[in-house]
Design a protein around this motif. Structure first.
Motif, PDB file in Angstrom:
ATOM      1  N   ARG A  77      -3.953 -35.113 -28.764  1.00 28.00           N
ATOM      2  CA  ARG A  77      -4.616 -33.913 -29.310  1.00 28.00           C
ATOM      3  C   ARG A  77      -4.453 -32.730 -28.359  1.00 28.00           C
ATOM      4  O   ARG A  77      -4.145 -31.614 -28.753  1.00 28.00           O
ATOM      5  CB  ARG A  77      -6.109 -34.195 -29.543  1.00 28.00           C
ATOM      6  CG  ARG A  77      -6.400 -34.721 -30.946  1.00 28.00           C
ATOM      7  CD  ARG A  77      -7.873 -34.613 -31.263  1.00 28.00           C
ATOM      8  NE  ARG A  77      -8.707 -35.368 -30.344  1.00 28.00           N
ATOM      9  CZ  ARG A  77      -8.956 -36.680 -30.450  1.00 28.00           C
ATOM     10  NH1 ARG A  77      -8.418 -37.361 -31.443  1.00 28.00           N
ATOM     11  NH2 ARG A  77      -9.736 -37.290 -29.566  1.00 28.00           N
ATOM     12  N   VAL A  78      -4.660 -33.025 -27.068  1.00 29.21           N
ATOM     13  CA  VAL A  78      -4.538 -31.950 -26.061  1.00 29.21           C
ATOM     14  C   VAL A  78      -3.103 -31.413 -26.039  1.00 29.21           C
ATOM     15  O   VAL A  78      -2.871 -30.193 -26.029  1.00 29.21           O
ATOM     16  CB  VAL A  78      -4.961 -32.474 -24.656  1.00 29.21           C
ATOM     17  CG1 VAL A  78      -4.613 -31.463 -23.568  1.00 29.21           C
ATOM     18  CG2 VAL A  78      -6.444 -32.787 -24.630  1.00 29.21           C
ATOM     19  N   LEU A  79      -2.148 -32.355 -26.077  1.00 29.34           N
ATOM     20  CA  LEU A  79      -0.732 -31.952 -26.056  1.00 29.34           C
ATOM     21  C   LEU A  79      -0.414 -31.054 -27.256  1.00 29.34           C
ATOM     22  O   LEU A  79       0.212 -29.995 -27.117  1.00 29.34           O
ATOM     23  CB  LEU A  79       0.166 -33.195 -26.065  1.00 29.34           C
ATOM     24  CG  LEU A  79       1.678 -32.924 -26.041  1.00 29.34           C
ATOM     25  CD1 LEU A  79       2.088 -32.264 -24.728  1.00 29.34           C
ATOM     26  CD2 LEU A  79       2.470 -34.228 -26.242  1.00 29.34           C
ATOM     27  N   LEU A  80      -0.913 -31.493 -28.444  1.00 29.19           N
ATOM     28  CA  LEU A  80      -0.655 -30.727 -29.666  1.00 29.19           C
ATOM     29  C   LEU A  80      -1.261 -29.319 -29.559  1.00 29.19           C
ATOM     30  O   LEU A  80      -0.607 -28.319 -29.866  1.00 29.19           O
ATOM     31  CB  LEU A  80      -1.245 -31.471 -30.870  1.00 29.19           C
ATOM     32  CG  LEU A  80      -0.859 -30.902 -32.233  1.00 29.19           C
ATOM     33  CD1 LEU A  80       0.633 -31.061 -32.467  1.00 29.19           C
ATOM     34  CD2 LEU A  80      -1.643 -31.593 -33.347  1.00 29.19           C
ATOM     35  N   ALA A  81      -2.503 -29.275 -29.050  1.00 29.44           N
ATOM     36  CA  ALA A  81      -3.187 -27.973 -28.932  1.00 29.44           C
ATOM     37  C   ALA A  81      -2.414 -27.066 -27.986  1.00 29.44           C
ATOM     38  O   ALA A  81      -2.231 -25.868 -28.249  1.00 29.44           O
ATOM     39  CB  ALA A  81      -4.607 -28.173 -28.436  1.00 29.44           C
ATOM     40  N   ARG A  82      -1.939 -27.657 -26.871  1.00 26.94           N
ATOM     41  CA  ARG A  82      -1.203 -26.833 -25.889  1.00 26.94           C
ATOM     42  C   ARG A  82       0.114 -26.330 -26.467  1.00 26.94           C
ATOM     43  O   ARG A  82       0.517 -25.198 -26.220  1.00 26.94           O
ATOM     44  CB  ARG A  82      -0.948 -27.633 -24.618  1.00 26.94           C
ATOM     45  CG  ARG A  82      -2.243 -27.780 -23.856  1.00 26.94           C
ATOM     46  CD  ARG A  82      -2.023 -28.104 -22.415  1.00 26.94           C
ATOM     47  NE  ARG A  82      -3.327 -28.191 -21.776  1.00 26.94           N
ATOM     48  CZ  ARG A  82      -3.607 -28.963 -20.766  1.00 26.94           C
ATOM     49  NH1 ARG A  82      -2.654 -29.719 -20.271  1.00 26.94           N
ATOM     50  NH2 ARG A  82      -4.800 -28.972 -20.247  1.00 26.94           N
ATOM     51  N   LEU A  83       0.779 -27.227 -27.223  1.00 27.30           N
ATOM     52  CA  LEU A  83       2.066 -26.813 -27.809  1.00 27.30           C
ATOM     53  C   LEU A  83       1.864 -25.699 -28.841  1.00 27.30           C
ATOM     54  O   LEU A  83       2.653 -24.754 -28.910  1.00 27.30           O
ATOM     55  CB  LEU A  83       2.781 -28.008 -28.452  1.00 27.30           C
ATOM     56  CG  LEU A  83       3.432 -28.974 -27.461  1.00 27.30           C
ATOM     57  CD1 LEU A  83       3.988 -30.191 -28.179  1.00 27.30           C
ATOM     58  CD2 LEU A  83       4.557 -28.279 -26.676  1.00 27.30           C
ATOM     59  N   VAL A  84       0.776 -25.807 -29.624  1.00 25.92           N
ATOM     60  CA  VAL A  84       0.488 -24.754 -30.618  1.00 25.92           C
ATOM     61  C   VAL A  84       0.227 -23.435 -29.890  1.00 25.92           C
ATOM     62  O   VAL A  84       0.763 -22.374 -30.251  1.00 25.92           O
ATOM     63  CB  VAL A  84      -0.713 -25.146 -31.507  1.00 25.92           C
ATOM     64  CG1 VAL A  84      -1.194 -23.963 -32.337  1.00 25.92           C
ATOM     65  CG2 VAL A  84      -0.333 -26.301 -32.437  1.00 25.92           C
ATOM     66  N   LEU A  85      -0.574 -23.526 -28.819  1.00 22.43           N
ATOM     67  CA  LEU A  85      -0.892 -22.315 -28.035  1.00 22.43           C
ATOM     68  C   LEU A  85       0.388 -21.712 -27.437  1.00 22.43           C
ATOM     69  O   LEU A  85       0.627 -20.501 -27.513  1.00 22.43           O
ATOM     70  CB  LEU A  85      -1.879 -22.674 -26.921  1.00 22.43           C
ATOM     71  CG  LEU A  85      -2.424 -21.492 -26.135  1.00 22.43           C
ATOM     72  CD1 LEU A  85      -3.372 -20.693 -27.019  1.00 22.43           C
ATOM     73  CD2 LEU A  85      -3.144 -21.959 -24.869  1.00 22.43           C
ATOM     74  N   LEU A  86       1.224 -22.618 -26.891  1.00 20.68           N
ATOM     75  CA  LEU A  86       2.481 -22.167 -26.274  1.00 20.68           C
ATOM     76  C   LEU A  86       3.358 -21.440 -27.299  1.00 20.68           C
ATOM     77  O   LEU A  86       3.945 -20.390 -27.017  1.00 20.68           O
ATOM     78  CB  LEU A  86       3.234 -23.378 -25.711  1.00 20.68           C
ATOM     79  CG  LEU A  86       4.509 -23.042 -24.933  1.00 20.68           C
ATOM     80  CD1 LEU A  86       4.143 -22.481 -23.572  1.00 20.68           C
ATOM     81  CD2 LEU A  86       5.382 -24.276 -24.758  1.00 20.68           C
ATOM     82  N   ASN A  87       3.395 -21.985 -28.537  1.00 24.79           N
ATOM     83  CA  ASN A  87       4.211 -21.358 -29.578  1.00 24.79           C
ATOM     84  C   ASN A  87       3.646 -20.019 -30.015  1.00 24.79           C
ATOM     85  O   ASN A  87       4.396 -19.112 -30.364  1.00 24.79           O
ATOM     86  CB  ASN A  87       4.373 -22.296 -30.774  1.00 24.79           C
ATOM     87  CG  ASN A  87       5.516 -23.264 -30.546  1.00 24.79           C
ATOM     88  OD1 ASN A  87       6.674 -22.875 -30.604  1.00 24.79           O
ATOM     89  ND2 ASN A  87       5.190 -24.502 -30.223  1.00 24.79           N
ATOM     90  N   MET A  88       2.306 -19.920 -29.987  1.00 30.05           N
ATOM     91  CA  MET A  88       1.695 -18.627 -30.338  1.00 30.05           C
ATOM     92  C   MET A  88       2.059 -17.573 -29.292  1.00 30.05           C
ATOM     93  O   MET A  88       2.409 -16.434 -29.615  1.00 30.05           O
ATOM     94  CB  MET A  88       0.175 -18.759 -30.465  1.00 30.05           C
ATOM     95  CG  MET A  88      -0.222 -19.336 -31.819  1.00 30.05           C
ATOM     96  SD  MET A  88      -1.877 -20.017 -31.832  1.00 30.05           S
ATOM     97  CE  MET A  88      -2.844 -18.549 -31.767  1.00 30.05           C
ATOM     98  N   VAL A  89       1.974 -17.995 -28.014  1.00 27.85           N
ATOM     99  CA  VAL A  89       2.331 -17.060 -26.933  1.00 27.85           C
ATOM    100  C   VAL A  89       3.812 -16.694 -27.053  1.00 27.85           C
ATOM    101  O   VAL A  89       4.199 -15.525 -26.932  1.00 27.85           O
ATOM    102  CB  VAL A  89       2.012 -17.691 -25.541  1.00 27.85           C
ATOM    103  CG1 VAL A  89       2.549 -16.826 -24.419  1.00 27.85           C
ATOM    104  CG2 VAL A  89       0.522 -17.901 -25.388  1.00 27.85           C
ATOM    105  N   THR A  90       4.662 -17.719 -27.320  1.00 26.05           N
ATOM    106  CA  THR A  90       6.107 -17.468 -27.472  1.00 26.05           C
ATOM    107  C   THR A  90       6.355 -16.468 -28.598  1.00 26.05           C
ATOM    108  O   THR A  90       7.206 -15.598 -28.499  1.00 26.05           O
ATOM    109  CB  THR A  90       6.852 -18.795 -27.777  1.00 26.05           C
ATOM    110  OG1 THR A  90       6.492 -19.734 -26.792  1.00 26.05           O
ATOM    111  CG2 THR A  90       8.363 -18.603 -27.785  1.00 26.05           C
TER     112      THR A  90
END
Ligand code: ADP
Length: 336
Positions: A77-90
């Motif tokens: 869950r944490v990994l997924l949340a971080r990846l979503v956040l990373l993609n938003m920043v990207t």
């Protein structure tokens, strides 16, 4: 810049920015999916067996297994949340980067289009003057109740002169517009012959003003586009004759030095003021000199065409002058 051009550039900028952003996001999301899958699979491998057996062989559910399973689910869950956040920043940073890149990509295209639209508006402006003169003389003649044969002949003569001017202008404009990169037909040509041919062609114009053209040309071969290079000399000689007083001398000389050919055309004419010197190679620029404007015809295209041709040969063209004591034009082109 015209409004059409502005709208075009703006819409192209938007589309190009969106395309760049799409590429960045496809890569980023694709990379994230692969990363998530691989990490989940790797984490799944860490879970110990679900059932453990005691010494007697009885199996029961492992608490360690449940603990690991919970931790791994949490990790996912944490990994997924971080990846979503990373993609938003990207996505946000990518939008800025895409806009910058799209702007940089469109800059040369925009400059080119602007130069073209400037050329069209300058050319139309130049064409309007002789066309207006033609229209006015014809309208005035038509309004007259009677037109004698002699008047009609005068009118036709005046019309013809304007038409000839228009033809010369459109010819020059066409030459300037079509002289684009990669069009040179370079061949070895004897320099003396090339210059002599041009000088002979200019002889009638020089004779009208009793101007003597002196040549000091070495016996050598040059690699140039014969027709285009002759045009450069023609333009320089034509100007030298146009802007010189009667019974003066024009000198054409050439020397080969430091792997380049240096060709000069020197006259004893009215010369060019220091304020005009930096602009004489600009399209349609004519020195604002009362004598120049009143007595000498031209459209300010010759030198810009000459410069274009010389630059296509990898060379330079420069001018030096002391107003009142003539001008010297120097063409330098590399020779092997
Ligand atoms: P044009 O001669 O048709 O006006 P050019 O592009 O050949 O156009 O020259 C631009 C301007 O540079 C001329 O209008 C004139 O003012 C100046 N010029 C060019 N050659 C000479 C020269 N040999 N002597 C004096 N002025 C010159």
């Amino acid at each position: 810049m015209g409004s059409d051009l502005r709208v075009f550039v703006r819409s192209s900028l938007g589309r190009l920015t969106a395309s760049y952003l799409l590429i960045i996001m496809i890569m980023s999301i694709g990379f994230s999916v692969v990363l998530y899958r691989e990490s989940s699979r790797e984490l799944g491998r860490q879970i110990p067996s679900q059932t453990v057996f005691d010494q007697r062989g009885f199996g029961y559910r492992s608490e360690v297994h449940d603990f690991f399973e919970d931790r791994i689910a949490e990790g996912r869950r944490v990994l997924l949340a971080r990846l979503v956040l990373l993609n938003m920043v990207t996505c946000i940073a990518g939008a800025g980067l895409s806009y910058y890149l799209a702007k940089k990509t469109l800059e040369p295209i925009e400059e080119n289009m602007e130069a073209q639209s400037q050329f069209i508006s300058d050319a139309s402006h130049e064409l309007r003057t002789p066309l207006t003169a033609l229209r006015t003389t014809n309208e005035v003649a038509l309004r007259r109740s009677k037109l004698s044969a002699a008047d009609a002949k005068d009118l036709l003569q005046a019309n013809l002169e304007e038409v000839i001017k228009l033809q010369q202008l459109t010819d020059s404009l066409l030459r300037l517009a079509t002289r684009t990169e990669g069009q040179l037909a370079v061949a070895h040509v004897p320099l003396q012959l090339l210059i002599t041919d041009v000088v002979q062609a200019m002889a009638p114009a020089a004779a009208l003003k009793h101007i003597e053209i002196q040549e000091t040309i070495p016996d050598m071969q040059v690699s140039v586009d014969k027709e285009a290079f002759s045009q450069v000399i023609t333009i320089l000689l034509d100007n030298a004759i146009k802007y010189s007083p009667n019974a003066s001398t024009v000198r054409v000389a050439a020397v080969a030095k430091n792997k380049s050919l240096e060709l000069t055309v020197k006259d004893q004419g009215i010369g060019i003021k220091a304020v005009d010197l930096p602009h004489i190679f600009d399209r349609f620029y004519r020195a604002d000199h009362s004598r120049t404007r009143q007595q000498v015809e031209g459209y300010g295209i010759g030198l810009s065409l000459a410069q274009k041709i010389v630059q296509q040969h990898g060379g330079t063209i420069t001018a030096k002058s002391k107003p009142g004591s003539g001008a010297t034009f120097t063409v330098r082109i590399p020779i092997s």
